[in-house]
Motif scaffolding. Sequence first.
Motif, PDB file in Angstrom:
ATOM      1  N   VAL A 237       0.887  -1.169   0.000  1.00 20.51           N
ATOM      2  CA  VAL A 237       0.000   0.000   0.000  1.00 20.51           C
ATOM      3  C   VAL A 237       0.921   1.214   0.000  1.00 20.51           C
ATOM      4  N   GLY A 243      -2.297   2.083   6.839  1.00 19.61           N
ATOM      5  CA  GLY A 243      -2.987   2.123   8.132  1.00 19.61           C
ATOM      6  C   GLY A 243      -4.472   2.424   8.021  1.00 19.61           C
ATOM      7  N   GLY A 245      -6.643   0.216   6.472  1.00 21.65           N
ATOM      8  CA  GLY A 245      -7.371  -1.039   6.217  1.00 21.65           C
ATOM      9  C   GLY A 245      -7.190  -1.592   4.813  1.00 21.65           C
ATOM     10  N   GLY A 247      -4.416  -2.737   3.322  1.00 23.85           N
ATOM     11  CA  GLY A 247      -3.552  -3.930   3.281  1.00 23.85           C
ATOM     12  C   GLY A 247      -4.371  -5.174   3.572  1.00 23.85           C
ATOM     13  N   ARG A 248      -5.221  -5.079   4.589  1.00 19.65           N
ATOM     14  CA  ARG A 248      -6.077  -6.213   4.948  1.00 19.65           C
ATOM     15  C   ARG A 248      -7.044  -6.542   3.800  1.00 19.65           C
ATOM     16  N   ASN A 274       9.107  -7.808   9.908  1.00 23.01           N
ATOM     17  CA  ASN A 274       8.057  -6.914   9.386  1.00 23.01           C
ATOM     18  C   ASN A 274       6.797  -7.149  10.232  1.00 23.01           C
ATOM     19  N   ARG A 276       4.289  -5.475  11.276  1.00 26.95           N
ATOM     20  CA  ARG A 276       2.958  -5.057  10.829  1.00 26.95           C
ATOM     21  C   ARG A 276       2.371  -6.116   9.881  1.00 26.95           C
TER      22      ARG A 276
HETATM   23  C1  LIG Z   1       1.995  -4.420   5.091  1.00 25.94           C
HETATM   24  C2  LIG Z   1       1.042  -3.428   4.417  1.00 25.94           C
HETATM   25  C3  LIG Z   1       0.600  -3.988   3.057  1.00 25.94           C
HETATM   26  C4  LIG Z   1      -0.184  -3.270   5.307  1.00 25.94           C
HETATM   27  O1  LIG Z   1      -1.077  -2.378   4.663  1.00 25.94           O
HETATM   28  P1  LIG Z   1      -1.909  -1.284   5.486  1.00 25.94           P
HETATM   29  O2  LIG Z   1      -2.957  -0.771   4.584  1.00 25.94           O
HETATM   30  O3  LIG Z   1      -0.983  -0.300   6.066  1.00 25.94           O
HETATM   31  O4  LIG Z   1      -2.502  -2.194   6.645  1.00 25.94           O
HETATM   32  P2  LIG Z   1      -3.957  -2.129   7.278  1.00 25.94           P
HETATM   33  O5  LIG Z   1      -4.350  -0.700   7.485  1.00 25.94           O
HETATM   34  O6  LIG Z   1      -4.884  -2.986   6.504  1.00 25.94           O
HETATM   35  O7  LIG Z   1      -3.648  -2.772   8.677  1.00 25.94           O
HETATM   36  C5  LIG Z   1      -3.343  -4.135   8.776  1.00 25.94           C
HETATM   37  C6  LIG Z   1      -3.158  -4.492  10.225  1.00 25.94           C
HETATM   38  O8  LIG Z   1      -1.903  -3.976  10.665  1.00 25.94           O
HETATM   39  C7  LIG Z   1      -2.103  -3.251  11.901  1.00 25.94           C
HETATM   40  N1  LIG Z   1      -1.170  -2.147  11.880  1.00 25.94           N
HETATM   41  C8  LIG Z   1      -1.306  -0.989  11.242  1.00 25.94           C
HETATM   42  N2  LIG Z   1      -0.227  -0.222  11.459  1.00 25.94           N
HETATM   43  C9  LIG Z   1       0.597  -0.925  12.247  1.00 25.94           C
HETATM   44  C10 LIG Z   1       1.898  -0.698  12.820  1.00 25.94           C
HETATM   45  N3  LIG Z   1       2.552   0.458  12.618  1.00 25.94           N
HETATM   46  N4  LIG Z   1       2.456  -1.680  13.556  1.00 25.94           N
HETATM   47  C11 LIG Z   1       1.819  -2.851  13.765  1.00 25.94           C
HETATM   48  N5  LIG Z   1       0.585  -3.114  13.258  1.00 25.94           N
HETATM   49  C12 LIG Z   1      -0.003  -2.161  12.520  1.00 25.94           C
HETATM   50  C13 LIG Z   1      -3.505  -2.776  11.851  1.00 25.94           C
HETATM   51  O9  LIG Z   1      -4.011  -2.630  13.159  1.00 25.94           O
HETATM   52  C14 LIG Z   1      -4.213  -3.878  11.102  1.00 25.94           C
HETATM   53  O10 LIG Z   1      -4.641  -4.886  11.975  1.00 25.94           O
HETATM   54  P3  LIG Z   1      -6.217  -5.135  12.141  1.00 25.94           P
HETATM   55  O11 LIG Z   1      -6.745  -5.305  10.756  1.00 25.94           O
HETATM   56  O12 LIG Z   1      -6.268  -6.377  12.954  1.00 25.94           O
HETATM   57  O13 LIG Z   1      -6.706  -3.899  12.789  1.00 25.94           O
HETATM   58  C15 LIG Z   1       1.679  -2.023   4.236  1.00 25.94           C
HETATM   59  O14 LIG Z   1       2.135  -1.591   5.492  1.00 25.94           O
HETATM   60  C16 LIG Z   1       2.835  -1.986   3.257  1.00 25.94           C
HETATM   61  O15 LIG Z   1       2.650  -1.781   2.078  1.00 25.94           O
HETATM   62  N6  LIG Z   1       4.066  -2.151   3.775  1.00 25.94           N
HETATM   63  C17 LIG Z   1       5.273  -2.056   2.959  1.00 25.94           C
HETATM   64  C18 LIG Z   1       5.351  -3.215   2.016  1.00 25.94           C
HETATM   65  C19 LIG Z   1       5.304  -4.535   2.758  1.00 25.94           C
HETATM   66  O16 LIG Z   1       5.933  -4.711   3.788  1.00 25.94           O
HETATM   67  N7  LIG Z   1       4.540  -5.488   2.185  1.00 25.94           N
HETATM   68  C20 LIG Z   1       4.386  -6.795   2.766  1.00 25.94           C
HETATM   69  C21 LIG Z   1       5.500  -7.664   2.338  1.00 25.94           C
HETATM   70  S1  LIG Z   1       5.165  -9.356   2.729  1.00 25.94           S
END
Ligand SMILES: CC(C)(COP(=O)(O)OP(=O)(O)OC[C@H]1O[C@@H](n2cnc3c(N)ncnc32)[C@H](O)[C@@H]1OP(=O)(O)O)[C@@H](O)C(=O)NCCC(=O)NCCS
Length: 300
Positions: A237, A243, A245, A247-248, A274, A276
């Motif tokens: 994302v 943050g 929703g 990614g989910r 990682n 998150r």
């Molecule tokens: C991983 C990623 C796809 C998540 O996308 P996002 O849109 O930010 O995530 P969401 O908003 O859907 O949140 C997903 C969960 O992470 C949690 N979360 C959000 N920010 C967080 C943080 N800083 N630390 C820990 N957890 C966190 C949320 O509470 C959520 O959990 P829940 O659904 O149980 O409430 C995004 O952070 C990203 O693109 N990261 C960089 C690329 C990456 O690492 N990709 C994955 C490689 S395998």
Amino acid sequence: MAQLDIKRRLPTDDLSEVEELLFAVERADGQRPLSDHLWIDLRQGGRPGYVGLLGWQPGHDHLVAYCQVSRENDSWALDLIVHPHHRYEMSNIGPQLLSEAINVIREAGGGHVHWWVYEPTDIHATLAESIGLHAGRTMLQMRVPLPITESASIETMPFRSGIDDEPWLAVNNAAFADHLEQGGWTTETLESRKREPWFNPNGFLLHQVGNELAGFCWTKVHLDTIPVLGEIYVIAVHPKYAGKGLGRALTAAGLTHLNRNGVTTGMLYVDADNSRAVGLYRSMGFTVHHHQRAFVGDVN
Ligand SMILES: CC(C)(COP(=O)(O)OP(=O)(O)OC[C@H]1O[C@@H](n2cnc3c(N)ncnc32)[C@H](O)[C@@H]1OP(=O)(O)O)[C@@H](O)C(=O)NCCC(=O)NCCS
């Protein structure tokens, strides 16, 4: 090792020998060796920086060991594959091939090196140490039975080659800015993936907010594994939309797409630190299947 051939391009005969070795290892381990990047580098004929080291022994009509060096952004990726019938000789074969590979890297100017090992043992740690590498990142392979209970709550559209390339590169490189392998992709990196036989734009899901690409879930189906694995190959994302929703929702969209195409096991690789992403996947039912470790170091 009686004979070691060092090749910068692989003629078809040698490529077949290497593929035979890789299939023998895959049959033994249930896991294809070589990272995606190294595999593509090998299959697409070796790009600048590619070196293959082929180890032969008298009395054996197959390749006994193969070591590959590939350029990966500004660093070097290294891998060592030993034929399952010769693993008891690992402590002899390993140091010879690996030290030659390090020489190749040194002669090409040196730099940061990483060697990914599937389920590392003490032998790998000793081998790594012998060439000046130490334990670095750990990667988890996680799996989930499909279908998941959560349904996809956002709209996605398939990747349109030639239209979505630039916006996709921008989102990918922003989301993975600090990532060694997934960051800093160029048009050429993306093109090399598009040339792969598994590439299917229908499983490369994009989500836009307004007219702007906000995130994506790129899936890849492994038809040659048992069970067939539906991988979330890359998901991200844009930091601007993190943050909220997405990614989910994108994970759910990717898994739903895979299941609609008959896949009943979802899979992905994620860096163990990682938190998150790992937390997200665990909360959606993923569990750790196995881990891989990078041994890393710098060659002068
Ligand atoms: C991983 C990623 C796809 C998540 O996308 P996002 O849109 O930010 O995530 P969401 O908003 O859907 O949140 C997903 C969960 O992470 C949690 N979360 C959000 N920010 C967080 C943080 N800083 N630390 C820990 N957890 C966190 C949320 O509470 C959520 O959990 P829940 O659904 O149980 O409430 C995004 O952070 C990203 O693109 N990261 C960089 C690329 C990456 O690492 N990709 C994955 C490689 S395998």
